[in-house]
Write a protein that holds these residues in place. Sequence first.
Motif, PDB file in Angstrom:
ATOM      1  N   GLU A 101       0.820  -1.201   0.000  1.00 56.70           N
ATOM      2  CA  GLU A 101       0.000   0.000   0.000  1.00 56.70           C
ATOM      3  C   GLU A 101       0.862   1.263   0.000  1.00 56.70           C
ATOM      4  OE1 GLU A 101      -3.350   0.445  -0.270  1.00 56.70           O
ATOM      5  OE2 GLU A 101      -3.356  -1.690  -0.754  1.00 56.70           O
ATOM      6  N   ILE A 102       1.928   1.266   0.807  1.00 59.93           N
ATOM      7  CA  ILE A 102       2.826   2.421   0.840  1.00 59.93           C
ATOM      8  C   ILE A 102       3.449   2.641  -0.530  1.00 59.93           C
ATOM      9  CG2 ILE A 102       4.933   3.376   1.861  1.00 59.93           C
ATOM     10  CD1 ILE A 102       2.515   3.307   3.737  1.00 59.93           C
ATOM     11  N   HIS A 103       3.865   1.562  -1.170  1.00 61.44           N
ATOM     12  CA  HIS A 103       4.483   1.651  -2.496  1.00 61.44           C
ATOM     13  C   HIS A 103       3.520   2.258  -3.512  1.00 61.44           C
ATOM     14  CE1 HIS A 103       7.456   0.417  -5.541  1.00 61.44           C
ATOM     15  NE2 HIS A 103       6.413   0.168  -6.307  1.00 61.44           N
ATOM     16  N   LYS A 104       2.277   1.823  -3.477  1.00 59.72           N
ATOM     17  CA  LYS A 104       1.290   2.328  -4.437  1.00 59.72           C
ATOM     18  C   LYS A 104       0.978   3.804  -4.199  1.00 59.72           C
ATOM     19  CE  LYS A 104      -1.160  -1.998  -5.444  1.00 59.72           C
ATOM     20  NZ  LYS A 104      -2.445  -2.736  -5.277  1.00 59.72           N
ATOM     21  N   ILE A 105       0.844   4.202  -2.947  1.00 61.13           N
ATOM     22  CA  ILE A 105       0.554   5.608  -2.641  1.00 61.13           C
ATOM     23  C   ILE A 105       1.686   6.508  -3.123  1.00 61.13           C
ATOM     24  CG2 ILE A 105       0.286   7.282  -0.757  1.00 61.13           C
ATOM     25  CD1 ILE A 105      -1.169   5.105   0.817  1.00 61.13           C
ATOM     26  N   ILE A 106       2.926   6.062  -2.905  1.00 62.46           N
ATOM     27  CA  ILE A 106       4.086   6.883  -3.236  1.00 62.46           C
ATOM     28  C   ILE A 106       4.327   6.935  -4.742  1.00 62.46           C
ATOM     29  CG2 ILE A 106       6.616   7.043  -3.001  1.00 62.46           C
ATOM     30  CD1 ILE A 106       5.089   7.939  -0.507  1.00 62.46           C
ATOM     31  N   THR A 107       4.083   5.841  -5.450  1.00 63.92           N
ATOM     32  CA  THR A 107       4.488   5.759  -6.861  1.00 63.92           C
ATOM     33  C   THR A 107       3.356   5.990  -7.853  1.00 63.92           C
ATOM     34  OG1 THR A 107       4.146   3.346  -6.900  1.00 63.92           O
ATOM     35  CG2 THR A 107       6.345   4.150  -6.305  1.00 63.92           C
ATOM     36  N   GLN A 108       2.102   5.873  -7.404  1.00 64.80           N
ATOM     37  CA  GLN A 108       0.982   5.978  -8.346  1.00 64.80           C
ATOM     38  C   GLN A 108       0.024   7.079  -7.903  1.00 64.80           C
ATOM     39  OE1 GLN A 108      -0.877   2.098  -8.947  1.00 64.80           O
ATOM     40  NE2 GLN A 108       1.080   1.060  -8.607  1.00 64.80           N
ATOM     41  N   GLU A 109       0.099   8.210  -8.562  1.00 66.02           N
ATOM     42  CA  GLU A 109      -0.767   9.327  -8.189  1.00 66.02           C
ATOM     43  C   GLU A 109      -2.238   8.981  -8.400  1.00 66.02           C
ATOM     44  OE1 GLU A 109      -1.187  14.164  -8.823  1.00 66.02           O
ATOM     45  OE2 GLU A 109       0.278  13.027  -9.998  1.00 66.02           O
ATOM     46  N   LEU A 110      -2.547   8.204  -9.435  1.00 67.72           N
ATOM     47  CA  LEU A 110      -3.927   7.799  -9.696  1.00 67.72           C
ATOM     48  C   LEU A 110      -4.473   6.942  -8.549  1.00 67.72           C
ATOM     49  CD1 LEU A 110      -6.338   7.799 -11.634  1.00 67.72           C
ATOM     50  CD2 LEU A 110      -5.346   5.776 -12.747  1.00 67.72           C
ATOM     51  N   TYR A 111      -3.635   6.056  -8.014  1.00 70.57           N
ATOM     52  CA  TYR A 111      -4.048   5.227  -6.886  1.00 70.57           C
ATOM     53  C   TYR A 111      -4.329   6.102  -5.665  1.00 70.57           C
ATOM     54  CZ  TYR A 111      -4.064   1.271  -3.622  1.00 70.57           C
ATOM     55  OH  TYR A 111      -4.434   0.334  -2.689  1.00 70.57           O
ATOM     56  N   TYR A 112      -3.457   7.085  -5.447  1.00 66.81           N
ATOM     57  CA  TYR A 112      -3.662   8.034  -4.351  1.00 66.81           C
ATOM     58  C   TYR A 112      -5.002   8.756  -4.503  1.00 66.81           C
ATOM     59  CZ  TYR A 112      -3.511  12.649  -2.198  1.00 66.81           C
ATOM     60  OH  TYR A 112      -3.841  13.808  -1.526  1.00 66.81           O
ATOM     61  N   LYS A 113      -5.329   9.179  -5.715  1.00 68.83           N
ATOM     62  CA  LYS A 113      -6.580   9.912  -5.945  1.00 68.83           C
ATOM     63  C   LYS A 113      -7.797   9.015  -5.721  1.00 68.83           C
ATOM     64  CE  LYS A 113      -4.718  13.440  -9.035  1.00 68.83           C
ATOM     65  NZ  LYS A 113      -4.902  14.515  -8.033  1.00 68.83           N
ATOM     66  N   GLU A 114      -7.674   7.730  -6.069  1.00 71.56           N
ATOM     67  CA  GLU A 114      -8.765   6.787  -5.807  1.00 71.56           C
ATOM     68  C   GLU A 114      -9.033   6.686  -4.304  1.00 71.56           C
ATOM     69  OE1 GLU A 114      -7.568   3.124  -7.524  1.00 71.56           O
ATOM     70  OE2 GLU A 114      -7.877   3.767  -9.602  1.00 71.56           O
ATOM     71  N   LYS A 115      -7.980   6.594  -3.526  1.00 74.58           N
ATOM     72  CA  LYS A 115      -8.127   6.498  -2.076  1.00 74.58           C
ATOM     73  C   LYS A 115      -8.625   7.822  -1.498  1.00 74.58           C
ATOM     74  CE  LYS A 115      -6.868   2.304  -2.208  1.00 74.58           C
ATOM     75  NZ  LYS A 115      -7.938   1.260  -2.117  1.00 74.58           N
ATOM     76  N   PHE A 116      -8.201   8.918  -2.104  1.00 72.67           N
ATOM     77  CA  PHE A 116      -8.679  10.228  -1.673  1.00 72.67           C
ATOM     78  C   PHE A 116     -10.200  10.318  -1.800  1.00 72.67           C
ATOM     79  CE2 PHE A 116     -10.052  14.496  -2.956  1.00 72.67           C
ATOM     80  CZ  PHE A 116      -9.682  15.233  -1.842  1.00 72.67           C
ATOM     81  N   SER A 117     -10.744   9.780  -2.886  1.00 69.08           N
ATOM     82  CA  SER A 117     -12.198   9.792  -3.096  1.00 69.08           C
ATOM     83  C   SER A 117     -12.921   8.988  -2.017  1.00 69.08           C
ATOM     84  CB  SER A 117     -12.531   9.223  -4.481  1.00 69.08           C
ATOM     85  OG  SER A 117     -11.958  10.021  -5.501  1.00 69.08           O
ATOM     86  N   ILE A 118     -12.333   7.845  -1.653  1.00 68.66           N
ATOM     87  CA  ILE A 118     -12.920   7.018  -0.593  1.00 68.66           C
ATOM     88  C   ILE A 118     -12.913   7.770   0.729  1.00 68.66           C
ATOM     89  CG2 ILE A 118     -12.599   4.913   0.772  1.00 68.66           C
ATOM     90  CD1 ILE A 118     -11.446   3.608  -1.770  1.00 68.66           C
ATOM     91  N   LEU A 119     -11.778   8.391   1.035  1.00 68.17           N
ATOM     92  CA  LEU A 119     -11.646   9.123   2.299  1.00 68.17           C
ATOM     93  C   LEU A 119     -12.581  10.318   2.353  1.00 68.17           C
ATOM     94  CD1 LEU A 119      -7.759   8.953   2.631  1.00 68.17           C
ATOM     95  CD2 LEU A 119      -9.426   7.820   4.102  1.00 68.17           C
TER      96      LEU A 119
END
Length: 267
Positions: A101-119
């Motif tokens: 999860e840490i790797h995906k948040i740091i390396t994939q901005e799109l993944y971060y934005k998906e989680k941002f929508s959930i939050l």
Amino acid sequence: RLPMLVLDVKGNYYLKVREFCEKYHRLNDLIVIELDGAFRYNPLHKPHLKASVLANRLKDILLLLSPNNSESYWIDKAETALTEAIKLCRLYNNGYVTFEEIHKIITQELYYKEKFSILREYFINGFFSHSDTYDLLSALNFFEKEFFALDSRTFSILKSEITRITSCFISDYSIFRTFCPKPQELNFPGFEDALASGKIVVLNLNIAEYKNLSRIIAAYLKLDFQTEVMCRLANNTNLQFKPAVFISDEYSEYCTVSDSQFFSQSR
């Protein structure tokens, strides 16, 4: 039944430990941390520790992997990014953090934005406490205003610092399965129970074959063990408890800056 941590980065001493355990009827107490073994260990699942404490552990390991690194700026910024990523992951993943999860948040901005929508939905629906809300705002401020706003060169350098730790956990299925397990598969949560119940924890990862991984896991097990020992010292005013044992081979491979304080107090 003394609890023990035995670190063996050459990958051969664990056989002798098993032999001793069999001789003295302690096989049920033996926990061997190895690839494709019986135990799953997630170094980042420490819900009782603050995100900053976990990130500081990872910073110690980064320094271990780069002993001659004079650019403390990058290491310090990596620690900040890891702190905020751990906060974020805990909020959307029910408190459970993995290197994946840490790797995906740091390396994939799109993944971060998906989680941002959930939050965002969680926040709107009032799922967060005051403490959760504070952590959410802290993490979002960092990622929106600092991390993803960096110029491409600075962003790449910072990302490469962090992924030196995270990438080795997701590049191989056996490593991923052993150290990034699902919550229901986790059967070695750490040393809190191991110390209380007299477990013998042995690392079996050959440093010749898994150089960075072996050093990272050895250092993390050591730091995890040290934290629990110091917690026992702090929480037992009369000091009426059995000692724990730390057996180390090739110690220079995972010696970190916090060790001197631990050894001076734990003795």
